[in-house]
Design a protein around this motif. Structure first.
Motif, short mmCIF file in Angstrom:
data_model
loop_
_atom_site.label_atom_id
_atom_site.label_comp_id
_atom_site.label_asym_id
_atom_site.label_seq_id
_atom_site.Cartn_x
_atom_site.Cartn_y
_atom_site.Cartn_z
N ASP A 461 30.75 -15.83 96.42
CA ASP A 461 29.93 -15.69 97.42
C ASP A 461 28.29 -15.47 97.33
OD1 ASP A 461 30.04 -14.72 100.36
OD2 ASP A 461 29.05 -12.89 99.25
N VAL A 462 27.62 -15.84 98.20
CA VAL A 462 26.20 -15.68 98.14
C VAL A 462 25.74 -14.96 99.50
CG1 VAL A 462 24.05 -16.87 98.03
CG2 VAL A 462 25.90 -17.80 96.69
N ARG A 463 24.89 -13.71 99.09
CA ARG A 463 24.32 -12.93 100.31
C ARG A 463 23.00 -13.22 100.12
NH1 ARG A 463 23.21 -7.33 100.39
NH2 ARG A 463 24.37 -7.07 98.44
N ARG A 464 22.59 -13.64 101.07
CA ARG A 464 21.00 -13.78 101.09
C ARG A 464 20.39 -12.43 101.62
NH1 ARG A 464 18.52 -18.92 101.05
NH2 ARG A 464 16.71 -18.14 102.23
N THR A 465 19.21 -11.96 100.85
CA THR A 465 18.77 -10.65 101.04
C THR A 465 17.58 -10.41 101.57
OG1 THR A 465 18.38 -10.29 98.93
CG2 THR A 465 20.47 -9.84 99.50
N ARG A 466 17.04 -9.39 102.14
CA ARG A 466 15.62 -9.06 102.26
C ARG A 466 14.74 -9.12 101.25
NH1 ARG A 466 15.00 -4.27 103.39
NH2 ARG A 466 13.10 -4.23 104.14
N ALA A 467 15.44 -8.83 99.87
CA ALA A 467 14.72 -8.81 98.64
C ALA A 467 14.36 -10.54 98.30
CB ALA A 467 15.60 -8.09 97.70
N GLY A 468 15.46 -11.21 98.73
CA GLY A 468 15.28 -12.60 98.29
C GLY A 468 14.19 -13.18 99.31
N ASP A 469 14.07 -12.61 100.67
CA ASP A 469 13.06 -13.09 101.52
C ASP A 469 11.75 -12.91 100.89
OD1 ASP A 469 15.01 -13.89 103.14
OD2 ASP A 469 15.01 -12.27 104.46
N ALA A 470 11.54 -11.52 100.44
CA ALA A 470 10.52 -10.98 99.93
C ALA A 470 9.89 -11.61 98.58
CB ALA A 470 10.49 -9.50 99.32
N TRP A 471 10.83 -12.14 97.77
CA TRP A 471 10.51 -13.04 96.64
C TRP A 471 10.01 -14.32 97.34
CZ3 TRP A 471 11.88 -17.74 94.76
CH2 TRP A 471 11.43 -18.28 93.82
N GLU A 472 10.79 -14.85 98.02
CA GLU A 472 10.53 -16.23 98.49
C GLU A 472 8.98 -16.28 99.28
OE1 GLU A 472 12.41 -19.93 100.75
OE2 GLU A 472 12.89 -17.57 101.74
N LYS A 473 8.68 -15.10 100.04
CA LYS A 473 7.20 -15.26 100.68
C LYS A 473 6.19 -14.80 99.75
CE LYS A 473 4.79 -12.03 103.94
NZ LYS A 473 4.96 -10.77 105.08
N ARG A 474 6.35 -13.98 98.78
CA ARG A 474 5.51 -13.79 97.60
C ARG A 474 5.51 -14.96 97.13
NH1 ARG A 474 5.54 -8.84 93.27
NH2 ARG A 474 4.07 -9.69 91.74
N ASN A 475 6.06 -15.74 96.61
CA ASN A 475 6.22 -16.83 95.81
C ASN A 475 5.41 -18.03 96.38
OD1 ASN A 475 6.98 -17.59 93.02
ND2 ASN A 475 8.31 -19.17 94.04
N ALA A 476 5.45 -18.08 97.55
CA ALA A 476 4.77 -19.12 98.61
C ALA A 476 3.40 -18.70 98.77
CB ALA A 476 5.33 -19.13 99.82
N ALA A 477 3.07 -17.42 98.76
CA ALA A 477 1.57 -16.99 98.83
C ALA A 477 0.85 -17.07 97.64
CB ALA A 477 1.71 -15.67 99.21
N GLU A 478 1.56 -17.05 96.43
CA GLU A 478 0.75 -17.15 95.21
C GLU A 478 0.98 -18.68 94.67
OE1 GLU A 478 2.47 -14.40 92.52
OE2 GLU A 478 1.74 -12.88 93.17
N ALA A 479 1.38 -19.41 95.41
CA ALA A 479 1.50 -20.80 94.98
C ALA A 479 0.29 -21.38 94.76
CB ALA A 479 2.61 -21.68 95.75
N ALA A 480 -0.63 -21.06 95.59
CA ALA A 480 -2.00 -21.91 95.60
C ALA A 480 -2.97 -20.92 94.78
CB ALA A 480 -2.53 -22.07 96.81
N GLN A 481 -2.65 -19.85 94.13
CA GLN A 481 -3.51 -18.74 93.31
C GLN A 481 -3.05 -19.01 92.10
OE1 GLN A 481 -3.13 -15.15 95.46
NE2 GLN A 481 -3.64 -15.72 97.35
N PRO A 482 -3.99 -18.17 91.10
CA PRO A 482 -3.74 -18.27 89.77
C PRO A 482 -2.47 -17.62 89.36
CG PRO A 482 -6.03 -18.04 90.16
CD PRO A 482 -5.46 -17.87 91.32
N ALA A 483 -1.79 -18.05 88.32
CA ALA A 483 -0.62 -17.10 88.32
C ALA A 483 -0.99 -15.73 87.60
CB ALA A 483 0.25 -17.99 86.99
N GLY A 484 0.09 -14.75 87.77
CA GLY A 484 -0.24 -13.46 87.45
C GLY A 484 0.14 -13.33 86.19
N VAL A 485 -0.44 -12.27 85.40
CA VAL A 485 -0.29 -12.15 83.96
C VAL A 485 0.91 -11.35 83.68
CG1 VAL A 485 -1.50 -9.83 84.18
CG2 VAL A 485 -1.25 -11.02 81.87
N MET A 486 1.60 -11.73 82.67
CA MET A 486 2.91 -11.30 82.25
C MET A 486 2.70 -9.84 81.62
SD MET A 486 5.36 -12.96 83.58
CE MET A 486 6.55 -12.30 83.08
N LEU A 487 3.08 -8.68 81.97
CA LEU A 487 2.87 -7.36 81.64
C LEU A 487 3.57 -7.26 80.44
CD1 LEU A 487 2.53 -5.47 85.02
CD2 LEU A 487 0.83 -6.46 83.57
N GLY A 488 4.59 -7.84 79.78
CA GLY A 488 5.34 -7.64 78.41
C GLY A 488 6.65 -6.77 79.05
#
Length: 508
Positions: A461-488
């Motif tokens: 089963d796959v349950r699409r969630t608001r958290a997945g929506d948030a990831w998708e929205k954030r990923n789209a917003a940052e696609a045209a911007q410099p990638a974030g630094v990995m914090l370790g």
């Protein structure tokens, strides 16, 4: 020094400056780095492209002081940036965190090209100190002796759209002889419950579905007001937050682990069946030398009660091998506890001297070869137990929260990865339909390895969630911007064990 304003200076938006944050140490440092990133972005900086390796306008080192060679590592990294700073006019270097709190003026003396040194209590001053250093053209060293503002009041650039750290306290009231945290982060200071719950509700509103309550001694929460049930009440209150699917916490201390906490874990549906309970040693003699306020019987009693209330709970721990004065009999007591407790994983550290701790000057320091031999025996035993415990998961049907970046071989194996409720890492067959980090899938476990599980069949089963929506929205917003630094390390969830490591400051 005094400054006329603590407001973040404006950065020329026509040509935004880039920043990079390099983080060492415990979960608290990782969370602090999220705050530092948020502060810099609020001031107009943008993240440097991933892999820039110091090629940024501002490079911030968020340091750890508990490792024996922490200062050598820092100065080595600073040395490598010195020629780059010469060739890049306007570049700034800042050093913060526990080592900065400890060494203060020493950093600028050893590395005079550093622009800013700040401590654990005043991370909110970083943008102001950078601007002051630029204007005055001299290094700025500002170390506060006590917390100026609770870090959670500061802006944050969180690395995950679906899971978040939530700090409930800072500092520690314990006096463990191997740990320097109380000297660097101060006595425990608790955050108001209402503020914690308000932050969680805000995060849930933004799409976060998993939170980890964070504190150096997280279950001592309430010590400021003398309420021993404050932490259990907080867990139950988290259960009433609509949309919050998973609650975890780290790291607790056996001294403060009450029956009410166990009841709250068992009775609150969104509190996950997972417990990270540092042991450090199974020997009462060594525990006393460590100034750990519990003994073997008390520790195993907690484990027994947790298992009775939450049969499927996964329990992990921290263990130090080779503490000064540890005899073979003492070490065998640790092995005994490991056999009895049957930890899902143990994060095992070879003792090394932490400058500034009582243990560093204790007699009967254990020879390196003895420590190494004991460490290898303990790791072998725990590997065997971890594998056996994971084999018990085969055939179970589990709900996984899909994770980002947790499966290093996912691309080659056509799999995705996720975390089970008990935080076990599971790699599963990629389904035909789209699955995003933060979404939830149901799978059947088909194979067990010591540190992960496999679900090789089709996703049930796959349950699409608001958290997945948030990831998708954030990923789209940052696609045209410099990638974030990995914090370790560490990411949300318990990381895989690291070989022959030394303990972090959150390992209480």
């Amino acid at each position: 020094m005094t400054i006329s304003s603590d407001r973040s200076p404006a950065v020329d938006v026509s040509s935004p400056k880039t920043y990079e944050v390099r983080t060492y140490g415990c979960q608290m440092n990782v969370h602090d780095s999220e705050r530092l990133s948020g502060l810099l972005e609020e001031a107009g900086y943008v993240p440097a492209p991933e892999g820039s390796d110091g090629d940024a306008d501002v490079v911030v080192f968020n340091t750890c002081a508990v490792r024996e060679n922490a200062d050598n590592r820092l100065y080595g990294n600073l040395g490598r940036l010195a020629p780059r700073k010469v060739s890049r006019p306007g570049m700034q270097i800042a050093v913060g965190g526990c080592l900065a709190q400890k060494d203060r003026d020493t950093i600028v003396k050893k590395a005079p090209w550093v622009d800013v040194v700040f401590g654990t209590h005043n991370i909110g001053k970083l943008p102001v100190l950078l601007e002051r250093a630029r204007v005055q053209e001299e290094a700025q060293v500002e170390i506060a002796e006590s917390l100026e503002a609770f870090p959670s009041t500061l802006p944050t650039r969180r690395e995950s759209a679906y899971a978040a750290w939530v700090s409930i306290s800072v500092g520690c009231n314990n006096t463990c002889t191997f740990c320097i945290v109380p000297a660097l982060r101060g006595k425990e200071k608790d955050r108001r419950t209402g503020d914690i719950l308000a932050e969680i509700e805000t995060l849930v509103g933004e799409g976060v579905s998993e939170i980890t309550l964070l504190g150096q001694n997280v279950n001592a929460y309430g010590s400021d007001i003398g309420d021993r049930e404050a932490f259990s009440k907080l867990l139950r209150a988290c259960g009433a937050i609509e949309g919050l699917e998973r609650v975890r916490f780290t790291s607790p201390h056996p001294r403060d682990f009450t029956d009410e906490v166990i009841a709250a874990m068992a009775e609150t549906p969104n509190v996950m069946p997972q417990l990270h309970m540092p042991l450090q040693s199974g020997s009462d003699t060594v525990l006393k030398a460590m100034r750990r306020s519990y003994r073997q019987e008390r520790y195993l009693g907690i484990i027994e009660k947790v298992r009775a209330a939450i049969p499927h709970a996964a329990i992990t721990t921290d263990i130090i091998v080779g503490f000064p004065g540890e005899t073979e009999e003492d070490f065998e007591q640790t092995m005994h506890v490991v056999r009895e407790a049957r930890f899902t994983q143990a994060f095992t550290f070879q003792y090394s001297k932490r400058p500034g701790t009582p243990a560093a000057t204790m007699e009967n320091q254990i020879p390196k070869e003895v420590v190494q031999a004991r460490y290898e025996r303990l790791v072998a035993l725990q590997e065997e137990i971890s594998w056996e415990e994971n084999k018990n998961q085969v055939g179970r049907t589990l709900e996984l929260m899909v994770a980002e970046g947790e499966g290093r071989k996912d691309g080659a194996t056509h799999r995705l990865s996720g975390r089970a409720p008990d935080n076990r890492l599971v790699h599963f067959t990629k389904p035909d339909q789209e699955v995003r980090p933060g979404d939830v899938v149901t799978v059947e476990i088909t194979y067990a390895a010591p540190h992960h599980l496999l679900a090789e069949g089709a996703v049930l089963d796959v349950r699409r969630t608001r958290a997945g929506d948030a990831w998708e929205k954030r990923n789209a917003a940052e696609a045209a911007q410099p990638a974030g630094v990995m914090l370790g390390l560490p990411k949300i969830g318990v990381p895989e064990p690291l070989p022959a490591a030394t303990g972090g400051c959150a390992a209480h």
